[in-house]
Design a protein around this motif. Structure first.
Motif, PDB file in Angstrom:
ATOM      1  N   UNK A  60      54.025  75.020  38.021  1.00  0.00           N
ATOM      2  CA  UNK A  60      53.102  76.071  37.606  1.00  0.00           C
ATOM      3  C   UNK A  60      52.982  76.086  36.092  1.00  0.00           C
ATOM      4  N   UNK A  61      51.764  76.120  35.611  1.00  0.00           N
ATOM      5  CA  UNK A  61      51.537  76.319  34.176  1.00  0.00           C
ATOM      6  C   UNK A  61      51.724  77.790  33.864  1.00  0.00           C
ATOM      7  N   UNK A  62      52.111  78.081  32.639  1.00  0.00           N
ATOM      8  CA  UNK A  62      52.297  79.483  32.234  1.00  0.00           C
ATOM      9  C   UNK A  62      51.023  80.290  32.478  1.00  0.00           C
ATOM     10  N   UNK A  63      49.868  79.664  32.297  1.00  0.00           N
ATOM     11  CA  UNK A  63      48.587  80.346  32.490  1.00  0.00           C
ATOM     12  C   UNK A  63      48.323  80.714  33.948  1.00  0.00           C
ATOM     13  N   UNK A  64      49.079  80.131  34.880  1.00  0.00           N
ATOM     14  CA  UNK A  64      48.918  80.446  36.300  1.00  0.00           C
ATOM     15  C   UNK A  64      49.806  81.608  36.744  1.00  0.00           C
ATOM     16  N   UNK A  65      50.586  82.162  35.808  1.00  0.00           N
ATOM     17  CA  UNK A  65      51.479  83.281  36.117  1.00  0.00           C
ATOM     18  C   UNK A  65      50.918  84.573  35.542  1.00  0.00           C
ATOM     19  N   UNK A  66      50.849  85.595  36.369  1.00  0.00           N
ATOM     20  CA  UNK A  66      50.419  86.914  35.921  1.00  0.00           C
ATOM     21  C   UNK A  66      51.639  87.847  35.935  1.00  0.00           C
ATOM     22  N   UNK A  67      52.078  88.337  34.765  1.00  0.00           N
ATOM     23  CA  UNK A  67      53.174  89.304  34.756  1.00  0.00           C
ATOM     24  C   UNK A  67      52.740  90.598  35.445  1.00  0.00           C
ATOM     25  N   UNK A  68      53.626  91.150  36.257  1.00  0.00           N
ATOM     26  CA  UNK A  68      53.326  92.371  37.006  1.00  0.00           C
ATOM     27  C   UNK A  68      54.147  93.570  36.557  1.00  0.00           C
ATOM     28  N   UNK A  69      55.118  93.338  35.689  1.00  0.00           N
ATOM     29  CA  UNK A  69      55.984  94.438  35.264  1.00  0.00           C
ATOM     30  C   UNK A  69      57.420  94.169  35.668  1.00  0.00           C
ATOM     31  N   UNK A  70      58.165  95.250  35.819  1.00  0.00           N
ATOM     32  CA  UNK A  70      59.601  95.151  36.096  1.00  0.00           C
ATOM     33  C   UNK A  70      59.986  96.115  37.210  1.00  0.00           C
ATOM     34  N   UNK A  71      61.094  95.796  37.856  1.00  0.00           N
ATOM     35  CA  UNK A  71      61.605  96.613  38.955  1.00  0.00           C
ATOM     36  C   UNK A  71      63.123  96.456  38.961  1.00  0.00           C
ATOM     37  N   UNK A  72      63.838  97.571  39.072  1.00  0.00           N
ATOM     38  CA  UNK A  72      65.302  97.520  39.092  1.00  0.00           C
ATOM     39  C   UNK A  72      65.827  97.948  40.458  1.00  0.00           C
ATOM     40  N   UNK A  73      66.751  97.159  40.983  1.00  0.00           N
ATOM     41  CA  UNK A  73      67.399  97.436  42.257  1.00  0.00           C
ATOM     42  C   UNK A  73      68.854  97.794  41.978  1.00  0.00           C
ATOM     43  N   UNK A  86      56.172  88.594  38.907  1.00  0.00           N
ATOM     44  CA  UNK A  86      55.024  87.745  38.606  1.00  0.00           C
ATOM     45  C   UNK A  86      54.201  87.492  39.863  1.00  0.00           C
ATOM     46  N   UNK A  87      52.920  87.270  39.638  1.00  0.00           N
ATOM     47  CA  UNK A  87      52.017  86.759  40.663  1.00  0.00           C
ATOM     48  C   UNK A  87      51.588  85.375  40.194  1.00  0.00           C
ATOM     49  N   UNK A  88      51.680  84.399  41.075  1.00  0.00           N
ATOM     50  CA  UNK A  88      51.308  83.027  40.727  1.00  0.00           C
ATOM     51  C   UNK A  88      50.211  82.548  41.661  1.00  0.00           C
ATOM     52  N   UNK A  89      49.245  81.854  41.082  1.00  0.00           N
ATOM     53  CA  UNK A  89      48.133  81.294  41.849  1.00  0.00           C
ATOM     54  C   UNK A  89      48.148  79.765  41.678  1.00  0.00           C
ATOM     55  N   UNK A  90      48.840  79.058  42.549  1.00  0.00           N
ATOM     56  CA  UNK A  90      48.939  77.600  42.402  1.00  0.00           C
ATOM     57  C   UNK A  90      47.625  76.909  42.763  1.00  0.00           C
ATOM     58  N   UNK A  91      47.465  75.701  42.282  1.00  0.00           N
ATOM     59  CA  UNK A  91      46.281  74.903  42.585  1.00  0.00           C
ATOM     60  C   UNK A  91      46.371  74.238  43.967  1.00  0.00           C
ATOM     61  N   UNK A  92      47.602  74.152  44.506  1.00  0.00           N
ATOM     62  CA  UNK A  92      47.776  73.509  45.815  1.00  0.00           C
ATOM     63  C   UNK A  92      48.760  74.317  46.655  1.00  0.00           C
ATOM     64  N   UNK A  93      48.797  74.016  47.951  1.00  0.00           N
ATOM     65  CA  UNK A  93      49.672  74.733  48.877  1.00  0.00           C
ATOM     66  C   UNK A  93      50.758  73.833  49.466  1.00  0.00           C
ATOM     67  N   UNK A  94      50.912  72.625  48.952  1.00  0.00           N
ATOM     68  CA  UNK A  94      51.916  71.699  49.468  1.00  0.00           C
ATOM     69  C   UNK A  94      53.294  72.140  48.997  1.00  0.00           C
ATOM     70  N   UNK A  95      54.138  72.533  49.935  1.00  0.00           N
ATOM     71  CA  UNK A  95      55.440  73.110  49.622  1.00  0.00           C
ATOM     72  C   UNK A  95      56.562  72.170  50.070  1.00  0.00           C
ATOM     73  N   UNK A  96      57.557  72.041  49.220  1.00  0.00           N
ATOM     74  CA  UNK A  96      58.780  71.313  49.546  1.00  0.00           C
ATOM     75  C   UNK A  96      59.928  72.278  49.250  1.00  0.00           C
ATOM     76  N   UNK A  97      60.424  72.952  50.303  1.00  0.00           N
ATOM     77  CA  UNK A  97      61.432  73.991  50.078  1.00  0.00           C
ATOM     78  C   UNK A  97      62.791  73.394  49.722  1.00  0.00           C
ATOM     79  N   UNK A  98      63.571  74.208  49.031  1.00  0.00           N
ATOM     80  CA  UNK A  98      64.912  73.794  48.622  1.00  0.00           C
ATOM     81  C   UNK A  98      65.906  73.983  49.761  1.00  0.00           C
TER      82      UNK A  98
END
Length: 137
Positions: A60-73, A86-98
Motif C-alpha cells: 500500500x502506498x501512503x496515499x492509499x491510507x486514510x487516517x480515521x482517528x484513534x481508539x483506546x481499548x 486507517x481505511x485502505x483502498x488497495x488497487x487489487x484484491x489478491x491476498x496472501x495471508x500470513x
C-alpha cells in the motif's frame, strides 16, 4: 502500560466489500481487520503499511491510507491498547495471508458487524462508516 497499535480496514470500492482475517487463538476463532503493534520509532502510517504487507501481501502506498482517528481499548487495569485507525483502498484484491491467520473473506459492508467478535472492532467499524458516510466510499 499503554501499547500503541494500528487497525486497518481494507476496502474494495468497486464491490463495496471489507477484508476480514480469521484468527484462531486459545481455542477461539474470530474475524477481524488488520491489526498490529507499532514498533519503537515507527510512525503509525508506516506500521499500517508494514502490517498490511505482512498480513495480506498487499503493498500500500501512503496515499492509499486514510487516517480515521484513534481508539483506546482498556484490556485491564494494567494494560490499554491505543489504536491508530486507517481505511485502505488497495488497487487489487489478491491476498496472501500470513501464518497468524487461518482464512480471509471479502464481505459486503452490511454484513461486517455480524462477523466481528470483538466489541472494539465493531465500534471502530462504526467509526469508519460514520467518517465515510458523506463520501459514500
Amino acid at each position: 502500560m499503554i501499547r500503541n497499535s494500528i487497525e486497518a480496514w481494507i476496502f474494495a470500492p468497486r464491490e463495496r466489500q471489507i477484508l476480514l482475517l480469521q484468527v484462531e487463538e486459545d481455542g477461539l476463532s474470530f474475524w477481524q481487520p488488520i491489526t498490529g503493534g507499532i514498533e519503537k520509532g515507527e510512525r503509525a502510517a508506516a506500521a499500517c503499511q508494514r502490517e498490511i504487507l505482512e498480513e495480506t501481501g498487499l503493498e500500500m502506498a501512503r496515499s492509499e491510507l486514510q487516517p480515521l482517528g484513534h481508539y483506546t481499548v482498556e484490556i485491564d487495569k494494567n494494560l490499554s491498547i491505543h489504536k491508530s485507525l486507517f481505511l485502505a483502498r488497495p488497487q487489487k484484491k489478491d491476498i496472501l495471508i500470513s501464518d497468524e491467520h487461518t482464512d480471509f473473506q471479502w464481505i459486503d459492508l452490511a454484513q461486517v458487524p455480524s462477523q466481528l467478535y470483538w466489541p472494539s472492532n465493531q465500534e471502530t467499524f462504526q467509526m469508519m462508516m460514520e467518517k465515510n458516510e458523506k463520501r459514500r466510499f
